[in-house]
Every structure is written in structure tokens, then in C-alpha cells.
Design a protein around this motif. Structure first.
Motif, PDB file in Angstrom:
ATOM      1  N   ASN A 216       0.826  -1.221   0.000  1.00  0.00           N
ATOM      2  CA  ASN A 216       0.000   0.000   0.000  1.00  0.00           C
ATOM      3  C   ASN A 216       0.852   1.261   0.000  1.00  0.00           C
ATOM      4  O   ASN A 216       0.489   2.260  -0.630  1.00  0.00           O
ATOM      5  CB  ASN A 216      -0.934   0.001   1.205  1.00  0.00           C
ATOM      6  CG  ASN A 216      -1.999  -1.079   1.120  1.00  0.00           C
ATOM      7  OD1 ASN A 216      -2.337  -1.542   0.032  1.00  0.00           O
ATOM      8  ND2 ASN A 216      -2.521  -1.510   2.278  1.00  0.00           N
ATOM      9  N   ARG A 217       1.987   1.193   0.706  1.00  0.00           N
ATOM     10  CA  ARG A 217       2.864   2.374   0.781  1.00  0.00           C
ATOM     11  C   ARG A 217       3.579   2.648  -0.547  1.00  0.00           C
ATOM     12  O   ARG A 217       4.107   3.745  -0.749  1.00  0.00           O
ATOM     13  CB  ARG A 217       3.907   2.167   1.878  1.00  0.00           C
ATOM     14  CG  ARG A 217       3.326   2.143   3.287  1.00  0.00           C
ATOM     15  CD  ARG A 217       2.954   3.525   3.770  1.00  0.00           C
ATOM     16  NE  ARG A 217       2.430   3.489   5.115  1.00  0.00           N
ATOM     17  CZ  ARG A 217       3.177   3.550   6.217  1.00  0.00           C
ATOM     18  NH1 ARG A 217       4.499   3.618   6.114  1.00  0.00           N
ATOM     19  NH2 ARG A 217       2.604   3.526   7.409  1.00  0.00           N
ATOM     20  N   TYR A 219       2.156   2.734  -3.459  1.00  0.00           N
ATOM     21  CA  TYR A 219       1.253   3.410  -4.392  1.00  0.00           C
ATOM     22  C   TYR A 219       1.300   4.926  -4.193  1.00  0.00           C
ATOM     23  O   TYR A 219       1.578   5.429  -3.096  1.00  0.00           O
ATOM     24  CB  TYR A 219      -0.186   2.927  -4.184  1.00  0.00           C
ATOM     25  CG  TYR A 219      -0.494   1.591  -4.816  1.00  0.00           C
ATOM     26  CD1 TYR A 219      -0.828   1.499  -6.159  1.00  0.00           C
ATOM     27  CD2 TYR A 219      -0.445   0.424  -4.051  1.00  0.00           C
ATOM     28  CE1 TYR A 219      -1.108   0.270  -6.735  1.00  0.00           C
ATOM     29  CE2 TYR A 219      -0.726  -0.821  -4.624  1.00  0.00           C
ATOM     30  CZ  TYR A 219      -1.055  -0.876  -5.962  1.00  0.00           C
ATOM     31  OH  TYR A 219      -1.332  -2.092  -6.546  1.00  0.00           O
ATOM     32  N   SER A 264      -8.536   3.169  -4.853  1.00  0.00           N
ATOM     33  CA  SER A 264      -8.662   3.235  -3.400  1.00  0.00           C
ATOM     34  C   SER A 264     -10.016   3.848  -3.048  1.00  0.00           C
ATOM     35  O   SER A 264     -10.372   4.916  -3.560  1.00  0.00           O
ATOM     36  CB  SER A 264      -7.528   4.079  -2.814  1.00  0.00           C
ATOM     37  OG  SER A 264      -7.717   4.286  -1.429  1.00  0.00           O
ATOM     38  N   ARG A 278       1.504   2.433  -8.995  1.00  0.00           N
ATOM     39  CA  ARG A 278       2.777   1.972  -8.436  1.00  0.00           C
ATOM     40  C   ARG A 278       3.631   1.386  -9.555  1.00  0.00           C
ATOM     41  O   ARG A 278       3.130   0.849 -10.549  1.00  0.00           O
ATOM     42  CB  ARG A 278       2.573   0.918  -7.339  1.00  0.00           C
ATOM     43  CG  ARG A 278       2.063  -0.406  -7.824  1.00  0.00           C
ATOM     44  CD  ARG A 278       1.829  -1.373  -6.663  1.00  0.00           C
ATOM     45  NE  ARG A 278       3.070  -1.799  -6.045  1.00  0.00           N
ATOM     46  CZ  ARG A 278       3.714  -2.911  -6.359  1.00  0.00           C
ATOM     47  NH1 ARG A 278       3.241  -3.718  -7.315  1.00  0.00           N
ATOM     48  NH2 ARG A 278       4.823  -3.248  -5.739  1.00  0.00           N
TER      49      ARG A 278
END
Length: 323
Positions: A216-217, A219, A264, A278
Motif C-alpha cells: 500500500n505504501r 502506491y 482506493s 505503483r
């Protein structure tokens, strides 16, 4: 018995009914009639509302209102000429203009920021090319209108009001410079956006957290990439690059197999759904020739030692070696 003095007040007959209507009265009535219909009124409609007004008096009043800039002469859907209340914001620009100039101005105004070709102006006003070109030149010199080259056809110009910002369909947006596609600028943005996503992915991989959080980090939203581009100062003066433009670049990276996208969902945000991007490892390695600038160089055939373009003096090759 005392006599009572009675004074009888004589009512003046309506000016229009006597046939001696003054110019100011007719002008006032025409303005009132035009205010009733925002789309404009025809000459026949004025005749119905002013049956007792002499034709010459009516024509004189209309010409007076046109010269004062209080009404406009426009063309209706059935090619019928209409009289319409003038936009007060533009009165100053058209003082002293004749009826033909006002009609041409109105046609251009209705086209908005997408502009209108001279062929369509000629069809709308019915003027021959020589007088129409003269009117357009006069309005351009007075900075009432401007001519813009369209990216769709560089040989054709579209006309619009001087103060309007041309639509992206006319200028091509940030990807065009002087109506020419700026491939170098697009390539620089492409590489810069990908580099930002790569750095974000590498930074996320070094975090001591669970794998899902690392993912998640890695992206980034188009807004984050846009802010990064702004901080780098890559944009020259006059280049208006929006978040939508950055999203377009990110989509091209998806097509190249370098980036992936997800959505998201955040109920607390106004939009609710946000696209996130990403960097990824491509499924197949690109051919070696495509990794160097020569692979996409437009002057590859003219590149040789001692020439105007050569490998030893190529700035793109040097930048690639330093990367």
C-alpha cells in the motif's frame, strides 16, 4: 351661491397613437420588447408590438440603439435576423462599429472558446470574403477578437473573443508547443513520473512492516506525482499542467508495462474513489537498442561522427550515461 372653479386636465394622447412618436420613446419601447425575449426579437415581432410607429421612425430608432451598443443584431436558427439586448460588459469594445461588424462579432462570440472557422463565419453572416476579411482584421487590431491556429489543422485558423482562453481541443493542451507536438517534453515527464514511482516503491520495500502495508505504501496518487513535478520546476512559463495531464502520462506507463493501477475507496474523501499507481517490474525486458536514446531518436539516420549530430556530442546520450 359661490361659484366653484373647475379645472379640467387634458390627457396627452399616446405618442405612438398620434403618429408623431419621438425617437426616445420608440427606442425605449424597443428595449422593453427585447428584454421580454432573451433570444432576440424579429422585425415582424417589433411590427406587431409597435403597429402605429412609422417604419422609418422604427429603423431610425434601431440604428440608434445599435450605434449606442444597447442592442445586438444576431442570426436566429432559421437564418432570420433578430434584435437582442446587448451584453453591457462588451459595449465599450463595439462603439462606432457598423451592423455588419456587430453581426460578425456576435457569431464569433457564440462560438465560445472553441472558436469558429472563417468559412462558418461567412456562412452565418452572408458576407463576401473581401469585406469579411476586412472586418476580421479591424476587430483583431482593436483586440476584440483573436485568431488561433488549431492543432487539428495548422493551415486553418479559428476566431474567438480576445479575452478567452482557447479550449484544449484547439491548442492541444500541455503536450503542444506552438501547435507542434512536444515529444521531448512528454518523454521527460514520462521518465520523471516513473522515477518518482520507482523511488516510492524502493522506499516502501525498506520499511519494517507487514507485506500488505509495504504494498500500500508503494502506491501514489496522481496528485502526489503532480506535486512532485511542480516542486522539481520542470514546467516552463505558460505551461499549465494539471492533475488530469499527469494521469494521462501515468496511463501511458501502464501501457508500457511499467506501472499498475488500482482504485482506493475512502468514504471520508469527497471523491470517494481515488486512482493509485505503483511501479512494477516489466514482464519482459525491452530490447537493448530501446534502452538507449538511439532507439527512439528522430534524427538517427543523420547521426555520425563529425556531423551536426554525433554520438560524442549527443546530450541525450550523456544524460542516459549519467542516469
Amino acid at each position: 351661491m359661490a361659484e366653484t372653479s373647475v379645472t379640467v386636465k387634458q390627457e396627452m394622447p399616446d405618442e405612438a397613437e398620434t403618429g408623431s412618436s419621438s425617437g426616445s420613446y420608440v427606442e425605449k419601447r424597443i428595449l422593453e420588447i427585447c428584454h421580454q425575449d432573451a433570444k432576440g426579437v424579429s422585425d415582424s415581432a417589433l411590427q406587431i408590438h409597435l403597429p402605429n410607429v412609422d417604419v422609418q421612425e422604427k429603423v431610425k430608432a434601431i440604428n440608434s440603439l445599435l450605434s449606442k451598443g444597447q442592442i445586438d443584431l444576431v442570426q436566429g436558427s432559421n437564418n432570420q435576423l433578430l434584435y437582442k439586448i446587448k451584453d453591457t460588459q462588451k459595449q465599450v469594445d463595439l462603439r462606432g462599429s457598423d451592423n455588419q461588424e456587430r453581426l460578425v462579432y456576435q457569431i464569433i462570440k457564440e462560438a465560445g472558446n472553441k472558436g469558429i472557422w472563417i468559412r462558418d463565419i461567412r456562412r452565418g453572416c452572408g458576407l463576401a470574403p473581401p469585406p469579411l476579411n476586412k472586418i476580421l482584421k479591424k476587430l483583431e487590431n482593436r483586440k476584440v477578437i483573436k485568431a488561433i491556429k488549431s492543432v487539428g489543422d495548422s493551415k486553418k485558423k479559428v476566431y474567438m473573443l480576445f479575452e478567452l482562453e482557447p479550449d484544449r481541443s484547439v491548442t492541444g493542451g500541455a503536450w503542444y508547443s506552438d501547435q507542434d507536438f512536444d515529444a521531448e517534453f512528454v518523454n521527460v515527464l514520462n521518465q520523471t513520473c516513473f522515477k518518482f514511482l520507482q523511488e516510492k516503491m524502493e522506499a516502501a520495500s525498506k520499511l519494517d512492516v507487514d507485506p500488505l502495508l509495504k504494498l500500500n505504501r508503494s502506491y501514489a496518487s496522481p496528485e502526489e506525482v503532480w506535486k512532485y513535478i511542480q516542486e522539481l520546476g520542470l514546467l516552463s512559463n505558460g505551461v499549465n499542467l494539471g492533475v488530469d495531464d499527469i494521469e494521462t502520462i501515468l496511463n501511458t506507463l501502464i501501457y508500457d508495462g511499467k506501472v499498475e493501477m488500482t482504485v482506493s475507496v475512502n468514504k471520508s474523501e469527497q471523491k470517494g474513489r481515488t486512482k493509485m499507481f505503483r511501479a512494477i517490474q516489466p514482464l519482459t525486458e525491452p530490447a537493448g537498442i530501446m534502452r538507449i536514446p538511439c532507439g527512439v531518436c528522430p534524427v538517427f539516420d543523420n547521426c555520425y561522427e563529425g556531423g551536426a549530430v554525433s554520438p560524442s556530442t549527443c546530450i541525450y546520450m550523456k544524460e542516459w550515461m549519467d542516469y
